[in-house]
Scaffold this active site. Structure first.
Site, PDB file in Angstrom:
ATOM      1  N   CYS A 196      72.444  59.320  33.216  1.00 28.45           N
ATOM      2  CA  CYS A 196      72.330  57.858  33.207  1.00 28.45           C
ATOM      3  C   CYS A 196      71.900  57.304  31.852  1.00 28.45           C
ATOM      4  O   CYS A 196      72.131  56.131  31.566  1.00 28.45           O
ATOM      5  CB  CYS A 196      71.347  57.391  34.274  1.00 28.45           C
ATOM      6  N   GLN A 237      69.083  62.606  43.956  1.00 32.62           N
ATOM      7  CA  GLN A 237      68.321  61.472  43.437  1.00 32.62           C
ATOM      8  C   GLN A 237      67.811  60.559  44.544  1.00 32.62           C
ATOM      9  O   GLN A 237      66.723  59.986  44.425  1.00 32.62           O
ATOM     10  CB  GLN A 237      69.182  60.677  42.454  1.00 32.62           C
ATOM     11  N   ARG A 291      74.354  39.090  44.482  1.00 38.12           N
ATOM     12  CA  ARG A 291      74.423  38.506  45.819  1.00 38.12           C
ATOM     13  C   ARG A 291      73.373  37.402  45.915  1.00 38.12           C
ATOM     14  O   ARG A 291      72.178  37.671  46.151  1.00 38.12           O
ATOM     15  CB  ARG A 291      74.199  39.582  46.892  1.00 38.12           C
ATOM     16  N   SER A 345      70.596  50.960  42.946  1.00 36.95           N
ATOM     17  CA  SER A 345      71.562  50.413  41.989  1.00 36.95           C
ATOM     18  C   SER A 345      72.954  50.416  42.594  1.00 36.95           C
ATOM     19  O   SER A 345      73.307  51.291  43.377  1.00 36.95           O
ATOM     20  CB  SER A 345      71.547  51.229  40.698  1.00 36.95           C
ATOM     21  N   HIS A 391      75.158  49.582  37.936  1.00 35.29           N
ATOM     22  CA  HIS A 391      74.729  50.654  37.032  1.00 35.29           C
ATOM     23  C   HIS A 391      75.939  51.521  36.685  1.00 35.29           C
ATOM     24  O   HIS A 391      76.149  52.572  37.284  1.00 35.29           O
ATOM     25  CB  HIS A 391      73.637  51.466  37.734  1.00 35.29           C
ATOM     26  N   CYS A 412      65.543  56.478  33.891  1.00 35.25           N
ATOM     27  CA  CYS A 412      65.484  57.811  34.475  1.00 35.25           C
ATOM     28  C   CYS A 412      66.858  58.458  34.390  1.00 35.25           C
ATOM     29  O   CYS A 412      67.888  57.788  34.406  1.00 35.25           O
ATOM     30  CB  CYS A 412      65.001  57.754  35.919  1.00 35.25           C
TER      31      CYS A 412
END
Length: 377
Positions: free
Chosen positions: A89, A149, A204, A231, A332, A362
């Site tokens: 990431c 995760q 949203r 995410s 993400h 992270c």
């Protein structure tokens, strides 16, 4: 000694999964960012020493060295090289670190750093295929059958005593802050306007904790992690023009920010998501700055417990933590998120006269990057 400065930072709007950007090849998303940087700053692409580009799932449509593909798709000279970075990431944030280090070392005069991910076209986990990335030596060390995760996020929530109500309230706040930022035009100057999309698509409006409470847990039957406080899977790209102060001046560019401090850290790979905590502490220690010196923090919202646990340990005030919302509200795009967040951060700093900002995220394996940037007049 040379420094490394950010002359400009741009990003595409972030598209939701199978949404407006899903029909665009990631090479063309990359090209859109490169073209925008060139148009905005009036440079000859032939003068770019390297394009350092983050991408996580380097298979399928992202398998052809997507940074180089983007250079060619942009119509840039064949003489412009590119490389692709994978730190999960944090790939695009690591690309920024590599480009800055190259400039400081004198290996580069001018570089572009960023990243892309089209999660609609190359779903998460595609790179794994039928393989097993963890040998028995690693699994046996931790007494597990695999790393996850989502389970790590549940572990974080338990360790820091974060209730379902609390994580849903945080997530609703992310949507609220993003809506306010869009309505205020906070992103207008940083967006690459695409025919397909001109605003972040995942927001949203009207999301509340009460609405999020109706979603089922995604990883544990009695857990707190849902699709609403995680995410969003998404598509997008971002990029930064990086050089030294002297070279910027010679080109008539006015830099936005200086890359002040760049560090890495790693933590427990099973809980996986706590790396931003030691990374932030390391960055502050190395920079000589304190939490109070930092006017804006971007802590990637992989799951709501990540910034919440980070805040509990670091002590940053609410109003400076993800002030524009984050990945929960807009998405993400894995390999591009480091550049997307940095673009949001430096523009926010400039718009609000904030001297120092810190970004951390992270990464799989328990790793994390942390970057402190300093506003330049």
């Amino acid at each position: 000694m040379r420094d490394a400065v950010i002359v400009d930072a741009v990003r595409t709007p972030i598209g939701k999964r199978n949404g407006s950007l899903s029909g665009i090849h990631p090479g063309d998303l990359t090209a859109a960012v490169l073209t925008s940087l060139a148009d905005r700053n009036g440079f000859d692409p032939a003068g770019i020493d390297d394009v350092v580009w983050g991408c996580v799932s380097q298979v399928g449509d992202q398998s052809g060295s997507v940074g180089r593909v983007g250079v060619l798709a942009a119509g840039w000279p064949e003489s412009v090289p590119a490389t692709v970075v994978d730190r999960r990431c944090g790939s695009a944030q690591q690309a920024i670190h590599f480009a800055a280090a190259g400039v400081i070392a004198g290996h580069y005069d001018v570089a572009i750093a960023g990243g892309v991910e089209s999660m609609s076209r190359v779903p998460m986990g595609s790179a794994r295929g039928d393989g097993q990335p963890y040998p028995p030596s690693v699994l046996d060390r931790y007494g597990i059958t695999g790393f996850n995760q989502g389970i790590g996020a549940e572990m974080v929530a338990r360790k820091w005593g974060l209730s379902r109500q609390a994580v849903d309230e945080y997530s609703a706040r992310s949507h609220e802050r993003t809506a306010a930022a869009i309505d205020a035009g906070a992103f207008d100057a940083q967006l690459v306007k695409l025919t397909e999309l001109d605003v972040d698509e995942g927001l949203r409006r009207g999301t509340t904790a009460d609405k999020l409470a109706g979603l089922k847990p995604a990883f544990e039957e009695d857990g707190v992690i849902t699709a609403g406080n995680s995410s969003q899977i998404s598509d997008g790209a971002g990029g930064l023009l990086i050089t030294s102060s002297d070279i910027a001046a010679a080109n008539g560019w006015t830099p936005m920010a200086r890359i002040h401090t760049a560090v890495l850290a790693a933590d427990d790979p099973v809980i996986m998501l706590t790396g931003p905590i030691p990374a932030t502490r390391k960055a502050l220690d190395r920079s000589g700055l304190t939490v109070g010196d930092i006017g804006a923090f971007e802590v990637n919202e992989a799951f709501a417990p990540v910034p919440m646990a980070w805040q509990a340990e670091i002590g940053a005030p609410d109003d400076v933590l993800n002030p524009l919302g984050g990945a929960i509200s807009v998405g993400h795009p894995l390999g591009g998120s480091g550049a997307v967040l940095m673009t949001r951060l430096v523009h926010h700093m400039r718009d609000n006269g904030i001297r120092y900002g810190l970004q951390t995220m992270c990464e799989a394996g328990g790793m994390a990057n942390a970057t402190i940037v300093e506003l330049l007049d």
